[in-house]
Design a protein around this motif. Structure first.
Motif, mmCIF file in Angstrom:
data_model
loop_
_atom_site.group_PDB
_atom_site.id
_atom_site.type_symbol
_atom_site.label_atom_id
_atom_site.label_comp_id
_atom_site.label_asym_id
_atom_site.label_seq_id
_atom_site.Cartn_x
_atom_site.Cartn_y
_atom_site.Cartn_z
ATOM 1 N N HIS A 90 0.912 -1.388 0.015
ATOM 2 C CA HIS A 90 0.042 0.005 -0.222
ATOM 3 C C HIS A 90 0.821 1.240 -0.011
ATOM 4 N N GLY A 91 0.026 2.392 -0.458
ATOM 5 C CA GLY A 91 0.865 3.678 -0.591
ATOM 6 C C GLY A 91 0.728 4.363 0.876
ATOM 7 N N MET A 92 -0.231 3.952 1.701
ATOM 8 C CA MET A 92 -0.434 4.481 2.918
ATOM 9 C C MET A 92 -0.995 3.486 3.908
ATOM 10 N N LEU A 93 -1.180 3.535 5.277
ATOM 11 C CA LEU A 93 -1.796 2.774 5.994
ATOM 12 C C LEU A 93 -2.614 3.719 7.182
ATOM 13 N N ALA A 94 -3.809 3.054 7.606
ATOM 14 C CA ALA A 94 -4.416 3.759 8.562
ATOM 15 C C ALA A 94 -5.008 2.976 9.480
ATOM 16 N N ALA A 95 -5.080 3.431 10.887
ATOM 17 C CA ALA A 95 -5.709 2.241 11.758
ATOM 18 C C ALA A 95 -6.518 2.893 12.978
ATOM 19 N N ARG A 96 -7.462 2.456 13.262
ATOM 20 C CA ARG A 96 -8.425 2.850 14.362
ATOM 21 C C ARG A 96 -8.080 1.697 15.446
ATOM 22 N N VAL A 97 -7.343 2.118 16.713
ATOM 23 C CA VAL A 97 -6.705 1.317 17.708
ATOM 24 C C VAL A 97 -7.434 1.830 18.948
ATOM 25 N N PHE A 98 -7.293 0.543 19.784
ATOM 26 C CA PHE A 98 -7.515 1.054 21.366
ATOM 27 C C PHE A 98 -6.309 1.614 22.069
#
Ligand code: CP
Ligand code: NVA
Length: 298
Positions: A90-98
């Motif tokens: 991927h060109g970018m990573l995004a995450a919603r995390v605790f």
């Protein structure tokens, strides 16, 4: 150097203003053309998932939505293994995390930008949309007061950081124990030209504010504390009387999801002073501006 957006303070004040400007540009280069963006969610989402997916599409890329359980950050494999593998696709990573530490660890080993889509510490994409919406409705915000009433948490922290960096005075109304520490107030004070004040009384906090923000009293992951929190936050509901104590014409803002009868009265969030839908729609424009910035658009 690879840029990440884990917190608003990852940007300089000039860069923050630029991201808000990019968010409003009628067209942006297709900087994600032919590239994927991994969107990993350990928690539910409506606005963040949809706005990020569509922002990626509008920049020419392909979003890959992934549930947290599927990759199992530190459960199925380490955060570092997941990140290094995905950074090759991927060109970018995004995450919603605790735990915020997970996005910090992702950024530490990723050769592509990492975006925080909400952690227990911050919600930078929300703050960008909040600023954009207030600017559109009230004009330049420099020197104005913005109030946040409720829980000192991810949403309020990012909002306060963004405001102070842009010269907006921030007034917090939070119950004792759910408020910003002295050390945090000092840190915020040093971020830029805006000022910060805090009161344990909501009515004091909204004095002179052109915008009154709130957020749920019980964030995702805190469900077991709900009964206790409902007791603690009594008196912190944004109702018509509280809005009347703010500056004339003050707007009401909420990141959503909202719980009517708890942090906000139904007649306020559903009333004429409420800008929550514009705010939610601006999540798309803010996300597009932020992603373009991280991909090098200036
Ligand atoms: N405001 C916000 O982040 O909403 P979601 O949890 O629906 O993404
Ligand atoms: N503070 C809330 C924000 C939701 C968008 C939470 O963390 O659940």
């Amino acid at each position: 150097m690879t840029r990440h957006l884990l917190d608003i303070v990852d940007l300089t004040a000039d860069e923050l203003a630029l991201v808000l400007e990019l968010a409003q540009r009628p067209s942006l280069p297709q900087v994600l053309d032919g590239q994927g963006v991994a969107l990993i969610f350990e928690k539910p989402s409506n606005r963040t998932r949809h706005s990020m997916e569509m922002a990626v599409v509008q920049l020419g890329g392909h979003p890959v939505y992934t549930r947290g359980e599927e990759v199992g950050l530190d459960v199925r494999e380490t955060v570092e293994d997941v990140t290094r593998v995905m950074a090759g696709y991927h060109g970018m990573l995004a995450a919603r995390v605790f735990q915020h530490d997970k996005v910090v660890r992702m950024a530490a080993c990723s050769g592509v930008p990492v975006v925080n889509m909400l952690s227990d510490h911050s919600h930078p994409l929300q703050a960008l949309a909040d600023l954009l919406t207030m600017q559109q409705l009230h004009g330049p915000l420099h020197g104005h007061t913005v109030a946040f009433v409720g829980d000192w948490n991810n949403v309020s922290r990012s909002l306060a950081e963004a405001c102070i960096m842009l010269g907006v005075d921030v007034s917090l109304g939070c119950p004792v124990g759910y408020d910003a520490s002295e050390a945090e107030l000092e840190r915020l004070d040093g971020l830029g030209p805006g000022s910060i004040r805090q009161s344990p009384r909501a009515i004091d906090a909204v004095q002179g504010a052109i915008a009154v923000h709130t957020d749920t009293w019980t964030s995702m992951g805190q469900e077991a504390e709900k009964a206790e929190r409902v007791k603690v936050f009594e008196g912190f509901q944004v109702d018509a009387a509280l809005m009347a104590a703010a500056a004339p014409g003050a707007g009401f803002y909420h990141c959503l999801p909202a719980y009517r009868g708890y942090e906000v009265a139904a007649d306020v969030i559903d009333g004429a002073a409420s800008h929550v839908i514009a705010q939610a729609h601006n999540r798309l424009h803010a996300a597009r501006g932020a992603l373009a910035f991280l991909m090098g658009v200036r």
